[in-house]
Design an enzyme around this catalytic site. Structure first.
Site, PDB file in Angstrom:
ATOM      1  N   ASP A 193     -14.660 -27.339  14.768  1.00  0.00           N
ATOM      2  CA  ASP A 193     -14.472 -28.759  15.037  1.00  0.00           C
ATOM      3  C   ASP A 193     -15.841 -29.349  15.417  1.00  0.00           C
ATOM      4  O   ASP A 193     -16.846 -28.647  15.514  1.00  0.00           O
ATOM      5  CB  ASP A 193     -13.410 -28.957  16.138  1.00  0.00           C
ATOM      6  CG  ASP A 193     -12.759 -30.322  16.054  1.00  0.00           C
ATOM      7  OD1 ASP A 193     -11.595 -30.470  16.420  1.00  0.00           O
ATOM      8  OD2 ASP A 193     -13.434 -31.261  15.574  1.00  0.00           O
ATOM      9  N   GLU A 250      -7.550 -39.024  20.171  1.00  0.00           N
ATOM     10  CA  GLU A 250      -7.951 -37.830  20.927  1.00  0.00           C
ATOM     11  C   GLU A 250      -7.831 -38.029  22.437  1.00  0.00           C
ATOM     12  O   GLU A 250      -6.863 -38.629  22.898  1.00  0.00           O
ATOM     13  CB  GLU A 250      -9.367 -37.408  20.491  1.00  0.00           C
ATOM     14  CG  GLU A 250      -9.452 -37.102  18.999  1.00  0.00           C
ATOM     15  CD  GLU A 250     -10.730 -36.395  18.598  1.00  0.00           C
ATOM     16  OE1 GLU A 250     -11.371 -36.834  17.656  1.00  0.00           O
ATOM     17  OE2 GLU A 250     -11.056 -35.379  19.234  1.00  0.00           O
TER      18      GLU A 250
END
Ligand code: GLC
Length: 610
Positions: free
Chosen positions: A301, A501
């Site tokens: 990521d 997020e």
């Protein structure tokens, strides 16, 4: 008797023929496979260590700005645009021209290896103006319709490919167990069954029949493993469960995605029992690549390896040895932990025997195999014939169908719904009745999304109502709900404003005070009202539920607001079912189907119909 002999003779020859054929085709199959591996080995043998490591490097476009020649110099394997990485012209043509510029550098590298470009196309090609924006996964989860979800991903793949790009960082197959988590809406729901069926559907939709087809793009199952199970729903937090529970809840989606042919998997920021996933060799190598036989690319990521150790070189050693094949690096040369540093340090680690060359070769083989399967060496540039269908009516129809099937009817007193199209006067209230940004949520043009009319080509609820009702119907809009005089019915559209997020992690899922004020104003009028909720998760609504005549969970439906009025005015029935147990209070969360003393406001799978 004679017939019997004849028959058995025929049968005998049929068996001989069939087995000869099947041996031959398995030889062909293995021959074909070995021809792919031969191509990979041939190219690998020509590569220097630095070129191999270049292929394992995925640099963000903002890090490359002003250094595009580095793509050629280091033979960078992949480029991405992170949620907030933009270019001047974000039209489909603008992105296609930009992609071709980047690729022109890649194919000038010594061995002319094209790069593959990744983008968060997580609910349509959501970085591009004019793209069709689909419901976020929580809405697709409510459809329970794998065929439709596959179709939506197919449309998204066509729009991504029209801009040249090769790879969607999607499906997110998180199993969201605590709605405090800001990424709940990116998950299909709390039950691994949804991650399995709908995650596999998105993989098939993105990758199409053959990876080399002009509209096929790489899928990316994410985030491995346990991203939706962290304590208190904290984003990038710690998932504390034993291995059987981890496997029961969070692994099934990956098994299904691999079976569906997913070519890439993204590793998760979260930890499992205190160990960061990006350093977990047992799960990344022994389980994912060993036990589950994943043959594709394991990508990190965004700057996620930087969280592992105290210095970058140790970060790199730990993550590559754990099984990462490609590292996502957002930092430009001259800043900390940048892509040039990554290449230099990993080369040192190999020369110091801290990272075996066999690990590098395994990673690069995986990357090259995917690139050969995509046939990108033969077709490295944008196929401009795909542009005409970008944002087309046909594509919007697919998204509209997704919206219709994503809506969940939670309450409908005295058959308030469906509303007649011949209603004399309908008033719309609430910010989100005319706000396409709120309708789409996060990951829309900007990483965090934005309220307001941020995209082109969409239809808000207000616009959709005006298009739906008879020419004699009066449609008025009162944002704060204070002007509802003369209304036969009020449509109140409220809910969350965009986030993504960790910015969406919340301890309190009550409606905002502005939204409560709108509902109070409308309630005071005594007019019958319907609440439509735009949210990335169930919210604490019980206090508001009792006075509303009807209540619809619309999640984050995307650009096609007409899908909402199709159902509110009765052209279509409700079919949506909750992908999450709907809590009465915050104290109940986490509350998931199968829990003991399970007492939600609405159960997992709930949804009324006309
Ligand atoms: C983000 C997300 C991931 C996304 C990546 C690239 O931090 O965790 O889902 O694909 O970075 O934007």
């Amino acid at each position: 008797m004679k017939n019997l002999t004849f028959l058995s003779t025929m049968l005998f020859f049929a068996v001989i023929l069939f087995s000869a054929f099947s041996i031959d085709s398995s030889h062909k199959e293995s021959a074909k496979k070995s021809s792919l591996d031969k191509k990979v080995d041939l190219l690998l043998a020509q590569m220097t260590l630095e070129e191999k490591i270049g292929q394992m490097t995925q640099a963000d476009i903002d890090a490359l700005k002003g250094h595009y020649e580095d793509i050629e110099k280091y033979s960078l394997g992949s480029i991405l645009c992170g949620g907030n990485s933009e270019i001047a012209d974000i039209s489909a043509k603008g992105w296609a021209d930009f992609y071709d510029m980047l690729q022109s550098h890649a194919v000038k590298s010594r061995l002319k290896i094209p790069m593959i470009y990744g983008v968060d196309a997580v609910h349509g090609h959501n970085n591009v103006t004019g793209a069709v924006i689909f419901p976020q996964n929580i809405g697709l989860g409510a459809t329970r319709n794998a065929k439709l979800v596959e179709k939506a991903a197919r449309v998204t793949a066509e729009e991504v490919a029209a801009t040249g790009m090769d790879w969607a960082f999607s499906p997110c197959i998180a199993v969201a167990r605590n709605e405090r988590w800001g990424r709940t809406y990116e998950s299909f729901g709390e039950d691994p069954e949804l991650a399995k069926s709908l995650g596999a559907a998105q993989v098939k939709g993105f990758q199409g029949k053959k990876l080399s087809d002009k509209t096929s793009i790489l899928a990316c199952a994410k985030h491995f493993l346990g991203d939706g199970g962290t304590n208190n729903g904290k984003d990038q937090g710690n998932t504390e469960v034993d291995e059987p529970t981890l496997r029961k809840l969070h692994l099934p989606g990956y098994i299904a995605a691999i079976k569906a042919g997913a070519k890439t998997i993204m590793v998760s920021y979260n930890s499992w029992n205190g160990t960061k996933m990006h350093g977990n060799k047992h799960l990344l190598t022994d389980v994912l690549k060993g036990e589950l036989n994943f043959k594709g690319i394991l990508v990190s990521d965004w700057a996620a390896i930087d969280q592992l150790e105290s210095d970058y070189k140790s970060d790199i050693e730990k993550s590559i040895n754990a099984g990462l094949d490609m590292i996502m690096i957002p930092n430009p040369p001259g800043t900390k932990n940048n892509y040039v540093e990554f290449i230099t340090l990993l080369k040192e680690l190999v020369n110091e025997n801290e990272v075996p060359l066999s690990r590098i070769d395994d990673a690069v083989r995986r990357i090259l195999r995917v690139k050969f399967e995509m046939n990108i060496f033969a077709n490295p540039f944008t196929n401009r014939n795909l542009m005409p269908t970008f944002g087309s009516k046909e594509h919007r129809q697919v998204a509209r169908e997704c919206v219709r099937q994503s809506l969940v009817l939670l309450k409908n007193e005295n058959k308030t719904l469906p509303i007649s199209k011949k209603v004399k006067h309908i008033v719309l209230a609430g910010t989100s009745a005319d706000d396409i940004g709120n309708q789409c949520g996060g990951w829309t043009i900007d990483w965090q999304g934005k309220s307001g009319n941020t995209i082109s080509g969409g239809t808000t609820v207000l616009q959709a109502v005006k298009n739906a009702v008879s020419k004699n119907t009066v449609v008025t809009y009162s944002k704060d709900g204070s002007e509802v005089k003369g209304a036969d019915v009020v449509l109140v559209v409220v809910g969350e404003t965009p986030y993504a997020e960790m910015m969406g992690d919340r301890e309190d899922l009550s409606l905002s005070k502005e939204d409560v004020a709108v509902i109070e104003n409308v309630k005071k009028s005594g007019k019958p009202y319907v609440v439509v909720l735009f949210s990335g998760r169930p919210m604490i609504v019980e206090p508001l539920l009792k006075d509303a005549k009807a209540f619809v969970a619309a999640w984050l439906p995307g650009s096609e607001g007409t899908g909402i009025t199709d159902v509110l005015f009765g052209d279509f029935n409700f079919t949506g079912k909750l992908g999450h147990s709907w809590p009465k209070t915050m104290e109940q969360i986490p509350i998931n189907v199968g829990d003991k003393n399970y007492d939600p406001l609405f159960s997992y799978g709930f949804g009324l119909k006309y």
